[in-house]
Structures are given as structure tokens and as C-alpha cells.
Design a protein around this motif. Structure first.
Motif, PDB file in Angstrom:
ATOM      1  N   UNK A   7       3.098   8.972  -2.107  1.00 51.52           N
ATOM      2  CA  UNK A   7       3.863   8.478  -3.493  1.00 51.52           C
ATOM      3  C   UNK A   7       3.328   7.279  -3.594  1.00 51.52           C
ATOM      4  N   UNK A   8       3.115   6.205  -2.627  1.00 52.87           N
ATOM      5  CA  UNK A   8       2.726   4.761  -2.911  1.00 52.87           C
ATOM      6  C   UNK A   8       1.079   4.779  -3.175  1.00 52.87           C
ATOM      7  N   UNK A  10      -0.345   6.903  -4.934  1.00 56.34           N
ATOM      8  CA  UNK A  10      -0.260   7.362  -6.412  1.00 56.34           C
ATOM      9  C   UNK A  10       0.261   6.430  -7.390  1.00 56.34           C
ATOM     10  N   UNK A  11       1.173   5.479  -6.744  1.00 57.38           N
ATOM     11  CA  UNK A  11       1.695   4.311  -7.585  1.00 57.38           C
ATOM     12  C   UNK A  11       0.511   3.257  -7.808  1.00 57.38           C
ATOM     13  N   UNK A  12      -0.608   3.232  -6.876  1.00 60.39           N
ATOM     14  CA  UNK A  12      -1.880   2.315  -6.952  1.00 60.39           C
ATOM     15  C   UNK A  12      -2.512   2.619  -7.873  1.00 60.39           C
ATOM     16  N   UNK A  13      -2.596   3.766  -8.449  1.00 63.93           N
ATOM     17  CA  UNK A  13      -3.364   4.223  -9.693  1.00 63.93           C
ATOM     18  C   UNK A  13      -2.723   4.299 -10.793  1.00 63.93           C
ATOM     19  N   UNK A  14      -1.403   3.624 -11.155  1.00 63.96           N
ATOM     20  CA  UNK A  14      -0.458   3.383 -12.197  1.00 63.96           C
ATOM     21  C   UNK A  14      -0.626   2.237 -12.830  1.00 63.96           C
ATOM     22  N   UNK A  15      -0.433   2.192 -14.064  1.00 63.91           N
ATOM     23  CA  UNK A  15      -0.348   0.860 -14.809  1.00 63.91           C
ATOM     24  C   UNK A  15       0.501  -0.246 -14.206  1.00 63.91           C
ATOM     25  N   UNK A  16       1.750   0.233 -13.933  1.00 65.39           N
ATOM     26  CA  UNK A  16       2.670  -0.845 -13.281  1.00 65.39           C
ATOM     27  C   UNK A  16       1.995  -1.404 -12.010  1.00 65.39           C
ATOM     28  N   UNK A  17       1.111  -0.773 -11.192  1.00 64.45           N
ATOM     29  CA  UNK A  17       0.496  -1.403 -10.223  1.00 64.45           C
ATOM     30  C   UNK A  17      -0.557  -2.276 -10.722  1.00 64.45           C
ATOM     31  N   UNK A  18      -1.446  -1.774 -11.488  1.00 60.90           N
ATOM     32  CA  UNK A  18      -2.538  -2.441 -12.051  1.00 60.90           C
ATOM     33  C   UNK A  18      -2.220  -3.678 -12.727  1.00 60.90           C
ATOM     34  N   UNK A  19      -1.257  -3.605 -13.497  1.00 64.44           N
ATOM     35  CA  UNK A  19      -0.743  -4.955 -14.059  1.00 64.44           C
ATOM     36  C   UNK A  19       0.346  -5.895 -13.611  1.00 64.44           C
ATOM     37  N   UNK A  20       0.482  -5.295 -12.403  1.00 62.84           N
ATOM     38  CA  UNK A  20       1.679  -6.445 -11.620  1.00 62.84           C
ATOM     39  C   UNK A  20       0.737  -7.815 -11.274  1.00 62.84           C
ATOM     40  N   UNK A  21       1.443  -8.592 -10.907  1.00 63.19           N
ATOM     41  CA  UNK A  21       0.982  -9.946 -10.534  1.00 63.19           C
ATOM     42  C   UNK A  21       0.124  -9.575  -9.150  1.00 63.19           C
ATOM     43  N   UNK A  22      -1.025 -10.223  -8.756  1.00 67.30           N
ATOM     44  CA  UNK A  22      -1.567  -9.966  -7.569  1.00 67.30           C
ATOM     45  C   UNK A  22      -0.701 -10.061  -6.127  1.00 67.30           C
ATOM     46  N   UNK A  29       0.320  -3.177  -0.966  1.00 65.41           N
ATOM     47  CA  UNK A  29      -0.824  -2.850  -0.158  1.00 65.41           C
ATOM     48  C   UNK A  29      -0.374  -3.122   1.255  1.00 65.41           C
ATOM     49  N   UNK A  30       0.267  -3.986   1.780  1.00 64.53           N
ATOM     50  CA  UNK A  30       0.800  -4.393   2.967  1.00 64.53           C
ATOM     51  C   UNK A  30       1.734  -3.352   3.517  1.00 64.53           C
ATOM     52  N   UNK A  31       2.546  -2.976   2.617  1.00 69.14           N
ATOM     53  CA  UNK A  31       3.530  -1.981   3.047  1.00 69.14           C
ATOM     54  C   UNK A  31       3.048  -0.743   3.227  1.00 69.14           C
ATOM     55  N   UNK A  32       2.004  -0.291   2.583  1.00 66.68           N
ATOM     56  CA  UNK A  32       1.131   1.068   2.725  1.00 66.68           C
ATOM     57  C   UNK A  32       0.279   1.004   3.731  1.00 66.68           C
ATOM     58  N   UNK A  56       8.659  -2.268  -1.764  1.00 69.34           N
ATOM     59  CA  UNK A  56       7.622  -2.799  -2.383  1.00 69.34           C
ATOM     60  C   UNK A  56       7.121  -2.251  -3.796  1.00 69.34           C
ATOM     61  N   UNK A  57       7.441  -1.155  -3.831  1.00 66.36           N
ATOM     62  CA  UNK A  57       7.280  -0.293  -5.054  1.00 66.36           C
ATOM     63  C   UNK A  57       8.312  -0.969  -6.136  1.00 66.36           C
ATOM     64  N   UNK A  58       9.574  -1.133  -5.854  1.00 65.53           N
ATOM     65  CA  UNK A  58      10.558  -1.779  -6.773  1.00 65.53           C
ATOM     66  C   UNK A  58      10.158  -3.065  -7.124  1.00 65.53           C
TER      67      UNK A  58
END
Length: 149
Positions: A7-8, A10-22, A29-32, A56-58
Motif C-alpha cells: 500500500x505504501x 502504491x502511495x509513492x506513485x500518487x499525486x499526494x506523495x509527489x506534491x507533498x513537501x520533501x 520513505x523512512x517508514x517504508x 506517515x501516510x496520513x
């Protein structure tokens, strides 16, 4: 645990991940990474890794900026998009604006005046000077589309 890892990823490929602060992306990434290592660990490590992944996802906050016309940004819309572009810049890259001259060549723009026709956001590597020209549509969407999905 494998389900949470999938699931995590898959989240890395989504807009919410790509457009979140680094730093927010780094947290996921650390949690994964921690969860992948914990697969072979004891029950306590696995429990903590699951909690860290869910937390980390929230923490992610990325979303596109709403604009009226993606091809003609107002000053306020340009500023919203610029903040997102800068905030999500990969480590080692700086954000700048390039403009296209009449002869078709691209040059760095030193003023903040935005011209929709001839300007692009660009990530420039601080080590190699490599340039990545960006599409506004990766960072903004027409505000009416936000309510359609």
C-alpha cells in the motif's frame, strides 16, 4: 505487514506523495524502509513498523493548486503553483524560471514576472547543472476539475 508495504509503495506513485513537501516524503520513505527491514524482525518491531507506515501516510499533504485557466495564471495562481514547485523540489535541485527568447532558446529569468506563453518552471541540479523543464499541469489543475472527480 506485506500488505501495508504494498500500500505504501502504491502511495509513492500518487499525486499526494509527489506534491507533498520533501520532508513529508522522506518520512514515508523512512517508514517504508523500516517496515521492509522489520519483516524479518520480532513482533514488537513489526508492530512499530506498521504504526510508523500508517502514520506517515496520513502525514502527506500534497495536492495540485486550483487555477481558473492553466494556460493563463493570475499573479496569485502563479504564486500558489510556484510555492508547490519549490516545496516539492528534489534534494539537490533548485527551482527557477526560464523564458523562451524570440530565437527559441531558453534562458534563466531573473525577475519574478511570469508570462504564461514564454515561461516554464525548471529544476536545476546544483551539482551537474542539469535542467528539468516542468509542466504546470503536474502542479495545478483547473478548479472545476477538482469537483468533478
Amino acid at each position: 505487514m506485506k500488505k501495508e508495504i504494498t500500500k505504501a509503495e502504491a502511495v509513492q506513485k500518487k499525486t499526494i506523495y509527489k506534491l507533498s513537501s520533501s520532508y513529508r516524503r522522506d518520512y514515508l520513505d523512512y517508514a517504508l524502509s523500516n517496515a521492509q527491514k522489520a519483516l524479518s524482525g520480532n513482533k514488537g518491531e513489526v508492530t512499530f513498523a506498521k504504526w510508523l507506515l500508517a502514520n506517515s501516510e496520513t502525514y502527506l499533504n500534497g495536492k495540485k493548486a486550483p487555477v481558473t485557466n492553466i494556460n493563463k495564471l493570475s499573479k496569485a495562481e502563479y504564486e500558489r503553483v510556484r510555492r508547490i514547485v519549490s516545496d516539492v523540489a528534489p534534494n539537490g535541485y533548485m527551482t527557477t524560471i526560464y523564458y523562451k527568447r524570440a530565437d527559441g532558446t531558453w534562458h534563466r529569468k531573473y525577475s519574478e514576472l511570469w508570462n504564461n506563453k514564454n515561461c516554464k518552471f525548471v529544476y536545476v541540479s546544483m551539482t551537474t547543472k542539469e535542467k528539468k523543464f516542468l509542466k504546470i499541469s503536474d502542479f495545478a489543475m483547473k478548479s472545476s476539475q477538482l469537483f468533478e472527480s
